[in-house]
Scaffold this active site. Structure first.
Site, mmCIF file in Angstrom:
data_model
loop_
_atom_site.group_PDB
_atom_site.id
_atom_site.type_symbol
_atom_site.label_atom_id
_atom_site.label_comp_id
_atom_site.label_asym_id
_atom_site.label_seq_id
_atom_site.Cartn_x
_atom_site.Cartn_y
_atom_site.Cartn_z
ATOM 1 C CG HIS A 107 7.179 25.620 23.322
ATOM 2 N ND1 HIS A 107 6.636 25.040 24.369
ATOM 3 C CD2 HIS A 107 5.923 26.069 22.596
ATOM 4 C CE1 HIS A 107 5.201 24.942 24.404
ATOM 5 N NE2 HIS A 107 5.135 25.610 23.313
ATOM 6 C CG ASP A 110 9.561 24.529 25.882
ATOM 7 O OD1 ASP A 110 9.352 25.649 26.306
ATOM 8 O OD2 ASP A 110 9.010 23.708 25.638
ATOM 9 C CG HIS A 277 -6.530 24.320 24.345
ATOM 10 N ND1 HIS A 277 -5.400 24.242 23.407
ATOM 11 C CD2 HIS A 277 -5.983 24.760 25.581
ATOM 12 C CE1 HIS A 277 -4.498 24.771 24.062
ATOM 13 N NE2 HIS A 277 -4.691 24.830 25.448
#
Ligand code: XUL
Ligand code: CO
Length: 442
Positions: A107, A110, A277
């Site tokens: 990201h 990050d 997920h």
């Protein structure tokens, strides 16, 4: 790939992780993952396309809602944000090259901490992207995907692209634009959208239709921008049903596919599916994969596992060969990854505080994938499984069943056939037999 160590070696005493075979008792060696070993037409490295997640392995210091961080990462101590980001990048490339993964993912925030103003953040990002580019060149490591963190900053508490405040949407757009720029600059193969805050906490205060229209508009703009600046890779959406939002719009594969179809985004977007997920959506991972494959939108995967008892997004490293074999059957049968790969979106436990634990975690995950890959290849080569599944549908391969598939029969004709043929014979689904075929190879 060349091992790269910055000014300071962070993982002292650990070198390149060798493949030593299953007889080895060296914990810092691979027992099954042999990057160059051919499995079918491709090497293990080409099949699995492993990526290391910058956020978990180099930023995740073990804090949780009940306690402070537990992990002391020596690359996070410098007071200067740019130097700290460079140290972290050095640690990342040292780790990635020692473990022998061909890719990494990040990201925007990050790789460098967000600054007090947007202008300062952009400057920081440019500096660290230039540094990452050098590290990629020196090592041969590539970027599997980049993304923007549109969920940590409090400004996104009501959503990012779906925020009811247009000013926040603009802020999210600036971050996505910059993250696409970074991904293109670093030759990334994919760009990911994960919408942790794209959803709602309560439907009472939410105009869902308007928010979804905004999300689609936002994705079209991002896609158009990416294509305009020459991004040839794939845009990926990562489904997750909840956490942090009570309900997330990108709930699961089927929901995202219907959204992409509704808003005319199928051509440029595929899915990045994550094991834990799927669990949260009450699906198996292989279900999520199959739904994506059947719609032609399987892009990439985030590897991890949940916990059978507590059901949270625990993001543990994978260690179940049987389950991964079921998943790889779907992936390999569909032709395997193209621009995607296997990104370890997984974290060591809060009390796994040694730097070596990051190696143990990835070695275990990569070996589990390698074992599952060998089993999957053997199952597909053997053919009994595919044949047995095909046989279940044999009544559609010829005669009236074939005509039904071709759309040549009417309901009235089906009724006539039911009368003519009488009560169908009972045919076993043989689930246990199918499970045993897999067990033979795992
Ligand atoms: C969160 C998650 C993210 C995405 C990228 O559950 O999986 O890390 O992979 O934003
Ligand atoms: Co993920």
């Amino acid at each position: 790939m060349k091992i790269t160590v910055g000014n300071k070696e962070f993982f002292k005493g650990i070198g390149a992780i060798p493949y030593e075979g299953k007889g080895s008792d060296n914990p810092l060696s691979f027992k099954y993952y042999d990057a160059r070993k051919k499995v079918g037409k491709k090497t293990m490295e080409e099949h699995l396309r492993f990526a290391i997640a910058h956020w978990h392995s180099f930023c995740g210091t073990g804090g949780d809602p009940f306690g402070l961080p537990t992990k002391i990462f020596p690359w996070l101590v410098n007071a200067d944000p740019i130097q700290r980001a460079k140290d972290k990048m050095d640690a990342a490339f040292e780790f990635i090259t020692k473990i022998g993964a061909p890719f990494y993912c990040f990201h925007d925030y990050d790789i460098v901490d967000e600054a007090p103003t947007l202008a300062q953040s952009e400057k920081r990002l440019e500096t660290i992207v230039a540094y990452a580019k050098q590290k990629q060149k020196a090592s041969g490591v590539k970027l599997l995907w980049g993304t923007a963190n549109l969920f940590s900053n409090p400004r996104y508490m009501n959503g990012a692209a779906t925020n009811p405040d247009f000013n926040v949407v603009c802020h999210a757009a600036s971050q996505v634009k910059n993250a696409i720029d970074a991904t293109v600059e670093l030759g990334g193969s994919n760009y990911v959208f994960w919408g942790g805050r794209e959803g709602y906490l309560s439907l009472l205060n939410t105009n869902m239709k308007r928010e979804l229209d905004h999300l689609a508009r936002f994705l079209h703009m991002a896609k158009d921008y990416g294509r305009k600046i020459g991004f040839k890779g794939c845009f990926l959406i990562e489904p997750k049903p909840m956490e942090p939002s009570k309900h997330q719009y990108d709930f699961d594969s089927a929901t995202v596919i219907s959204f992409l179809r509704q808003y005319d985004l199928m051509e440029d977007f595929k899915l990045n599916l994550e094991v834990n997920h799927a669990t949260l959506a009450h699906h198996t991972f292989q279900h999520e994969l199959q739904v994506a494959v059947d719609a032609g939108v399987l892009g990439s995967m985030d590897a991890n596992r949940g916990d059978y008892q507590n059901g949270w997004d625990t993001d543990q490293f994978p260690n179940n060969v049987y389950e991964l074999t079921e998943a790889l059957l779907v992936i390999l049968e569909s032709g395997g990854f193209k621009t995607g790969g296997v990104n370890f979106d997984a974290k060591t436990r809060r009390n796994s505080t040694d730097l070596a634990d990051i190696f143990h975690a990835h070695i275990g995950g990569m070996d589990t994938f390698a074992r599952a890959l060998l089993a999957t290849d053997a199952i597909l080569e053997d053919g009994e499984y595919l044949e047995a599944r095909k046989q279940r549908y044999a009544s559609f391969d010829s005669g009236k069943g074939r005509q039904f598939e071709q759309g040549k029969l009417s309901m009235v004709e089906l009724r006539e056939l039911a009368h003519k043929n009488g009560e169908p014979e009972q045919i076993s689904g043989r689930q246990e037999y199918f499970e045993n075929i897999l067990s033979r190879f795992v």
